[in-house]
Design a protein around this motif. Structure first.
Motif, PDB file in Angstrom:
ATOM      1  N   ALA A   1       0.832  -1.209   0.000  1.00  0.00           N
ATOM      2  CA  ALA A   1       0.000   0.000   0.000  1.00  0.00           C
ATOM      3  C   ALA A   1       0.866   1.259   0.000  1.00  0.00           C
ATOM      4  CB  ALA A   1      -0.915   0.002   1.224  1.00  0.00           C
ATOM      5  N   TYR A   2       1.955   1.219   0.756  1.00  0.00           N
ATOM      6  CA  TYR A   2       2.911   2.335   0.713  1.00  0.00           C
ATOM      7  C   TYR A   2       3.438   2.528  -0.711  1.00  0.00           C
ATOM      8  CZ  TYR A   2       3.296   2.901   5.809  1.00  0.00           C
ATOM      9  OH  TYR A   2       3.043   3.174   7.135  1.00  0.00           O
ATOM     10  N   GLY A   3       3.742   1.411  -1.385  1.00  0.00           N
ATOM     11  CA  GLY A   3       4.226   1.492  -2.760  1.00  0.00           C
ATOM     12  C   GLY A   3       3.202   2.130  -3.684  1.00  0.00           C
ATOM     13  N   CYS A   4       1.937   1.779  -3.507  1.00  0.00           N
ATOM     14  CA  CYS A   4       0.869   2.393  -4.311  1.00  0.00           C
ATOM     15  C   CYS A   4       0.806   3.891  -4.076  1.00  0.00           C
ATOM     16  CB  CYS A   4      -0.473   1.757  -3.970  1.00  0.00           C
ATOM     17  SG  CYS A   4      -0.782   0.186  -4.792  1.00  0.00           S
ATOM     18  N   PHE A   5       0.973   4.301  -2.821  1.00  0.00           N
ATOM     19  CA  PHE A   5       0.907   5.724  -2.517  1.00  0.00           C
ATOM     20  C   PHE A   5       2.090   6.468  -3.121  1.00  0.00           C
ATOM     21  CE2 PHE A   5       1.163   9.546   0.091  1.00  0.00           C
ATOM     22  CZ  PHE A   5      -0.165   9.942   0.111  1.00  0.00           C
ATOM     23  N   LYS A   6       3.277   5.856  -3.096  1.00  0.00           N
ATOM     24  CA  LYS A   6       4.438   6.462  -3.742  1.00  0.00           C
ATOM     25  C   LYS A   6       4.185   6.638  -5.240  1.00  0.00           C
ATOM     26  CE  LYS A   6       7.912   4.430  -0.663  1.00  0.00           C
ATOM     27  NZ  LYS A   6       9.065   3.498  -0.608  1.00  0.00           N
ATOM     28  N   ALA A   7       3.618   5.603  -5.843  1.00  0.00           N
ATOM     29  CA  ALA A   7       3.305   5.690  -7.274  1.00  0.00           C
ATOM     30  C   ALA A   7       2.276   6.769  -7.539  1.00  0.00           C
ATOM     31  CB  ALA A   7       2.795   4.339  -7.779  1.00  0.00           C
ATOM     32  N   LEU A   8       1.303   6.903  -6.639  1.00  0.00           N
ATOM     33  CA  LEU A   8       0.281   7.935  -6.776  1.00  0.00           C
ATOM     34  C   LEU A   8       0.906   9.325  -6.783  1.00  0.00           C
ATOM     35  CD1 LEU A   8      -2.788   8.644  -6.793  1.00  0.00           C
ATOM     36  CD2 LEU A   8      -2.646   8.725  -4.297  1.00  0.00           C
ATOM     37  N   VAL A   9       1.832   9.566  -5.872  1.00  0.00           N
ATOM     38  CA  VAL A   9       2.503  10.865  -5.805  1.00  0.00           C
ATOM     39  C   VAL A   9       3.338  11.100  -7.051  1.00  0.00           C
ATOM     40  CG1 VAL A   9       4.184  12.254  -4.538  1.00  0.00           C
ATOM     41  CG2 VAL A   9       2.537  10.858  -3.282  1.00  0.00           C
ATOM     42  N   THR A  10       4.092  10.084  -7.466  1.00  0.00           N
ATOM     43  CA  THR A  10       4.970  10.222  -8.629  1.00  0.00           C
ATOM     44  C   THR A  10       4.181  10.480  -9.904  1.00  0.00           C
ATOM     45  OG1 THR A  10       6.558   8.707  -7.597  1.00  0.00           O
ATOM     46  CG2 THR A  10       6.782   9.096  -9.966  1.00  0.00           C
ATOM     47  N   VAL A  11       3.123   9.724 -10.121  1.00  0.00           N
ATOM     48  CA  VAL A  11       2.301   9.909 -11.325  1.00  0.00           C
ATOM     49  C   VAL A  11       1.599  11.261 -11.289  1.00  0.00           C
ATOM     50  CG1 VAL A  11       0.320   9.023 -12.625  1.00  0.00           C
ATOM     51  CG2 VAL A  11       2.003   7.438 -11.698  1.00  0.00           C
ATOM     52  N   SER A  12       1.170  11.695 -10.107  1.00  0.00           N
ATOM     53  CA  SER A  12       0.514  13.001  -9.985  1.00  0.00           C
ATOM     54  C   SER A  12       1.453  14.122 -10.388  1.00  0.00           C
ATOM     55  CB  SER A  12       0.028  13.223  -8.546  1.00  0.00           C
ATOM     56  OG  SER A  12      -0.971  12.290  -8.199  1.00  0.00           O
ATOM     57  N   VAL A  13       2.708  14.036  -9.944  1.00  0.00           N
ATOM     58  CA  VAL A  13       3.693  15.045 -10.336  1.00  0.00           C
ATOM     59  C   VAL A  13       3.935  14.992 -11.837  1.00  0.00           C
ATOM     60  CG1 VAL A  13       6.108  15.757 -10.116  1.00  0.00           C
ATOM     61  CG2 VAL A  13       4.822  15.074  -8.080  1.00  0.00           C
ATOM     62  N   GLY A  14       4.102  13.777 -12.378  1.00  0.00           N
ATOM     63  CA  GLY A  14       4.350  13.636 -13.808  1.00  0.00           C
ATOM     64  C   GLY A  14       3.213  14.161 -14.662  1.00  0.00           C
ATOM     65  N   VAL A  15       1.979  13.858 -14.279  1.00  0.00           N
ATOM     66  CA  VAL A  15       0.819  14.322 -15.046  1.00  0.00           C
ATOM     67  C   VAL A  15       0.682  15.837 -14.952  1.00  0.00           C
ATOM     68  CG1 VAL A  15      -1.700  14.234 -15.211  1.00  0.00           C
ATOM     69  CG2 VAL A  15      -0.409  12.130 -14.879  1.00  0.00           C
ATOM     70  N   ALA A  16       0.954  16.399 -13.769  1.00  0.00           N
ATOM     71  CA  ALA A  16       0.891  17.866 -13.621  1.00  0.00           C
ATOM     72  C   ALA A  16       1.902  18.538 -14.535  1.00  0.00           C
ATOM     73  CB  ALA A  16       1.152  18.247 -12.167  1.00  0.00           C
ATOM     74  N   VAL A  17       3.097  17.983 -14.625  1.00  0.00           N
ATOM     75  CA  VAL A  17       4.130  18.545 -15.503  1.00  0.00           C
ATOM     76  C   VAL A  17       3.666  18.487 -16.958  1.00  0.00           C
ATOM     77  CG1 VAL A  17       6.472  18.192 -16.392  1.00  0.00           C
ATOM     78  CG2 VAL A  17       6.033  18.043 -13.930  1.00  0.00           C
ATOM     79  N   ILE A  18       3.118  17.343 -17.358  1.00  0.00           N
ATOM     80  CA  ILE A  18       2.610  17.204 -18.729  1.00  0.00           C
ATOM     81  C   ILE A  18       1.463  18.166 -18.981  1.00  0.00           C
ATOM     82  CG2 ILE A  18       1.442  15.621 -20.312  1.00  0.00           C
ATOM     83  CD1 ILE A  18       3.020  13.353 -19.039  1.00  0.00           C
ATOM     84  N   GLN A  19       0.600  18.323 -17.992  1.00  0.00           N
ATOM     85  CA  GLN A  19      -0.565  19.196 -18.132  1.00  0.00           C
ATOM     86  C   GLN A  19      -0.156  20.639 -18.387  1.00  0.00           C
ATOM     87  OE1 GLN A  19      -3.339  18.477 -15.007  1.00  0.00           O
ATOM     88  NE2 GLN A  19      -4.856  19.941 -15.731  1.00  0.00           N
ATOM     89  N   PHE A  20       0.953  21.065 -17.802  1.00  0.00           N
ATOM     90  CA  PHE A  20       1.458  22.422 -18.027  1.00  0.00           C
ATOM     91  C   PHE A  20       2.177  22.554 -19.363  1.00  0.00           C
ATOM     92  CE2 PHE A  20       1.293  23.184 -13.326  1.00  0.00           C
ATOM     93  CZ  PHE A  20       0.543  24.337 -13.383  1.00  0.00           C
ATOM     94  N   ILE A  21       3.052  21.602 -19.666  1.00  0.00           N
ATOM     95  CA  ILE A  21       3.962  21.752 -20.799  1.00  0.00           C
ATOM     96  C   ILE A  21       3.338  21.359 -22.129  1.00  0.00           C
ATOM     97  CG2 ILE A  21       6.134  20.920 -21.787  1.00  0.00           C
ATOM     98  CD1 ILE A  21       7.290  20.786 -19.032  1.00  0.00           C
ATOM     99  N   LEU A  22       2.520  20.317 -22.143  1.00  0.00           N
ATOM    100  CA  LEU A  22       2.000  19.785 -23.406  1.00  0.00           C
ATOM    101  C   LEU A  22       1.285  20.825 -24.267  1.00  0.00           C
ATOM    102  CD1 LEU A  22       1.695  17.259 -25.160  1.00  0.00           C
ATOM    103  CD2 LEU A  22      -0.459  16.791 -23.960  1.00  0.00           C
TER     104      LEU A  22
END
Length: 245
Positions: free
Chosen positions: A182-203
């Motif tokens: 579950a900790y691993g899922c939460f880490k992935a959640l944070v990482t993907v959220s940051v990645g998607v936010a970056v794409i959302q700004f730059i794309l």
């Protein structure tokens, strides 16, 4: 392509789970805190630096480029509206992203037309703040957020390792595959959220590419879920990007 993107995001979650479920609970907990702190601190730092870059590097230069548009001869010649003339003087990233950043609204167009017609001494700066500031700050926020997230994550994980070594006791060391997964899922959640936010700004600021475009991402269910329900955007996109949560 949208399905491939969904599979990629699921693979990231699976990878984080597999990397964490065999770890000790203390390490998983400390690393998860590191991910949260890295994401939390990277947002205000990126916001502050992007505002500084815009005001010091771009605001005055772009306002200077608008001087021909604000002159009487420019306003009286041609068939384009004053708003079109302004956008022609803006960098290509601003023109590309104007729709996604909702710059070209009726209210903004009317205000730009009013400022050009009024031709006040500060009209150029005010126009730049309307049409260029959101995009430029958005792109810089994304870049700085990605950089500082990675850097702060490394720093906080180093501190977490020191704390773990100080608290570690072989007799009390324990594992819990479900909890650490579950900790691993939460880490992935944070990482993907940051990645998607970056794409959302730059794309939106990029020219349309064969596979990297908004149409491709719109076909992805999981990406769209992060795209529209990204809590980071509440803070990272404040005042410059239309957040839909």
């Amino acid at each position: 392509m949208g399905v491939i993107l969904d599979i990629l995001i699921l693979f990231i979650f699976l990878l984080f789970v597999l990397k964490n479920y065999r770890k000790q609970q203390l390490r998983c907990a400390l690393e998860t805190i590191s991910f949260v702190l890295a994401a939390g601190f990277s947002v205000p730092i990126a916001t502050m630096l992007s505002d500084l870059c815009y005001s010091k590097m771009f605001r005055g230069a772009l306002a200077h480029n608008l001087e021909p548009v604000l002159s009487d001869t420019a306003k009286l010649s041609g068939n384009f509206s004053n708003y079109d003339r302004v956008m022609e003087k803006m960098p290509s990233v601003v023109r590309f992203a104007s729709e996604s950043y909702q710059i070209n609204t009726d209210a903004n167009i009317a205000e730009v037309e009013r400022l050009v017609t009024g031709n006040t001494t500060v009209a150029g700066v005010q126009i730049v703040d309307i049409v260029a500031q959101p995009v430029i700050e958005g792109v810089f926020r994304a870049v700085f957020c990605a950089i500082f997230f990675c850097g702060l994550l490394y720093l906080f994980k180093s501190f977490a390792a020191i704390i773990e070594n100080a608290l570690y006791n072989p007799d009390r060391a324990s594992q819990n595959a479900v909890l650490c997964g579950a900790y691993g899922c939460f880490k992935a959640l944070v990482t993907v959220s940051v990645g998607v936010a970056v794409i959302q700004f730059i794309l939106p600021a990029l020219p349309t590419l064969p596979f990297l475009n908004t149409e491709t991402f719109s076909r992805s269910f999981i990406f769209q879920l992060f795209y529209h329900q990204n809590i980071l955007m509440l803070f990272l996109g404040q005042d410059i990007y239309p957040v839909t949560l």
